[in-house]
Design an enzyme around this catalytic site. Structure first.
Site, PDB file in Angstrom:
ATOM      1  N   ARG A   1       5.604  45.719 -15.613  1.00 32.63           N
ATOM      2  CA  ARG A   1       6.775  44.844 -15.572  1.00 32.63           C
ATOM      3  C   ARG A   1       7.199  44.585 -17.015  1.00 32.63           C
ATOM      4  O   ARG A   1       6.349  44.410 -17.905  1.00 32.63           O
ATOM      5  CB  ARG A   1       6.452  43.509 -14.888  1.00 32.63           C
TER       6      ARG A   1
ATOM      7  N   GLU B   1      16.009  43.126 -16.106  1.00 34.61           N
ATOM      8  CA  GLU B   1      16.692  44.268 -15.491  1.00 34.61           C
ATOM      9  C   GLU B   1      17.919  43.788 -14.721  1.00 34.61           C
ATOM     10  O   GLU B   1      17.848  42.747 -14.069  1.00 34.61           O
ATOM     11  CB  GLU B   1      15.727  45.003 -14.548  1.00 34.61           C
TER      12      GLU B   1
ATOM     13  N   HIS C   1      13.502  52.153 -14.230  1.00 31.34           N
ATOM     14  CA  HIS C   1      12.518  51.673 -13.247  1.00 31.34           C
ATOM     15  C   HIS C   1      12.366  52.667 -12.078  1.00 31.34           C
ATOM     16  O   HIS C   1      12.688  52.333 -10.927  1.00 31.34           O
ATOM     17  CB  HIS C   1      12.916  50.274 -12.740  1.00 31.34           C
TER      18      HIS C   1
HETATM   19  C1  GLV Z   1       7.647  48.898  -8.628  1.00 29.89           C
HETATM   20  O1  GLV Z   1       7.791  48.494  -9.733  1.00 29.89           O
HETATM   21  C2  GLV Z   1       6.704  48.326  -7.721  1.00 29.89           C
HETATM   22  O2  GLV Z   1       6.148  47.258  -8.018  1.00 29.89           O
HETATM   23  O3  GLV Z   1       6.474  48.909  -6.651  1.00 29.89           O
END
Ligand code: GLV
Length: 323
Positions: free
Chosen positions: A238, A267, A285
């Site tokens: 993250r 984001e 992401h």
């Molecule tokens: C993506 O970032 C997830 O947490 O699945």
């Protein structure tokens, strides 16, 4: 008839599965990116299938008068107030396991691209600067015998470690608890309890931990100072695990040699200084973005919803979040 809200389009398979058990609304992307939008509509729904960008706050959960389950289309669930959900007797679910291999591949891909400067080299060619083979062009870090420091040695951290071992890297790691001895042996991985020691010994530092109060801005100016100048940073966890301002400064000042970032604190915004940082890969992401994995994520979330709405015992729903 149960009413199920999916906050944005997902693969067809889990949608069809949920249509067998209730009336499904698939909202257009962006509809439920704010707390206010959810608060005004959530009262009508028995189940919520949401994204990691959906702010499932206490206020949202309190407004969900009929809500029985929130299933996140993600393994990370820092967007959900789990404590509030537990207090309100709303179950929560995430999607572990099914995305591990896709994320392991992706982390390795980012590291290879970063260490061999693929993006910069490709830009150079496209800009018409390639004038023939050069002995000194785009020299990068060779991975064999280098040390990969992993913060967060859960499923994804281990999947990355397995791949990095195949490339001849040495693995050191920091985790809440030491991992099983057999896995440690298999990976020839060393448990390093002290963050500062781990960081100063790592040629490549990889973040694979969840975002929690303890990991928020874990990688700050002081920690970045401890990274060797040649070190690379990979983050597929993250964004908020890193103080982005401090990282951007470190990259611009060449205190570290590069970063590959799949995730950002705010984001879809990206810190403007990161956009201009040297040897920095910035990706939208996409670590789990394979057809197979996204189908599986959707099905796991949908099956948790089915289980809860049909009143199955918690023990039959393996991906409920239990804390
Ligand atoms: C993506 O970032 C997830 O947490 O699945």
């Amino acid at each position: 008839m149960f009413k199920i809200l999916i906050t944005e389009p997902i693969p067809e398979k889990p949608i069809s599965f949920l249509e067998e058990i209730g009336e499904v609304t698939v909202a257009p992307k962006g509809t439920y990116d704010t707390e206010e939008a959810l608060i005004s509509h959530i009262h009508a729904y028995d189940a919520l299938l949401c994204m990691l960008s959906t702010p499932v706050t206490r206020n949202v959960l309190e407004a969900g008068k009929k809500l029985k389950i929130v299933a996140n289309f993600a393994v990370g669930y820092d967007n959900i107030d789990i404590k509030a959900a537990q207090e309100l007797n709303i179950k929560t679910a995430n999607t572990p396991d099914v995305l591990t291999e896709a994320c392991g591949d992706y982390a390795m891909g980012l590291l290879l691209a970063l260490s061999r400067k693929l993006k910069e080299a490709e830009n150079y060619l496209r800009e018409g600067k390639f004038s023939g083979w050069e002995p000194l062009g785009f020299l990068g870090m060779e991975l064999r015998d280098r040390t990969l420091g992993i913060i967060g040695m859960g499923r994804i951290g281990q999947a990355f470690a397995h791949r990095a071992r195949a490339f001849g890297m040495n693995i050191i790691y920091l985790n809440r608890n030491r991992i099983e001895q057999t896995t440690e042996k298999e990976l020839n991985a060393e448990f390093v309890e002290d963050l500062k020691e781990l960081v100063s010994r790592s040629d490549v530092l990889s973040l694979n931990c969840p975002l929690t109060e303890e990991t928020h801005h874990l990688i700050d100016e002081e920690i970045l100072e401890l990274m060797p100048n040649h070190a690379l940073l990979v983050n597929i966890s993250r964004g908020a695990v890193i103080d982005e301002e401090a990282l951007a400064e470190a990259l611009h000042d060449q205190k570290i040699a590069g970063a590959a970032l799949d995730v950002f604190e705010n984001e879809p915004q990206v810190h403007p200084k990161l956009l201009t940082a040297p040897n920095t890969l910035l990706l939208p992401h996409i670590a789990s973005a394979t057809y197979k994995t996204r189908d599986a994520i959707g099905m796991l979330a949908a099956e948790a919803i089915e289980g809860v709405l049909k009143g199955k015992p918690d023990s039959d729903i393996p991906n409920l979040i239990r804390r």
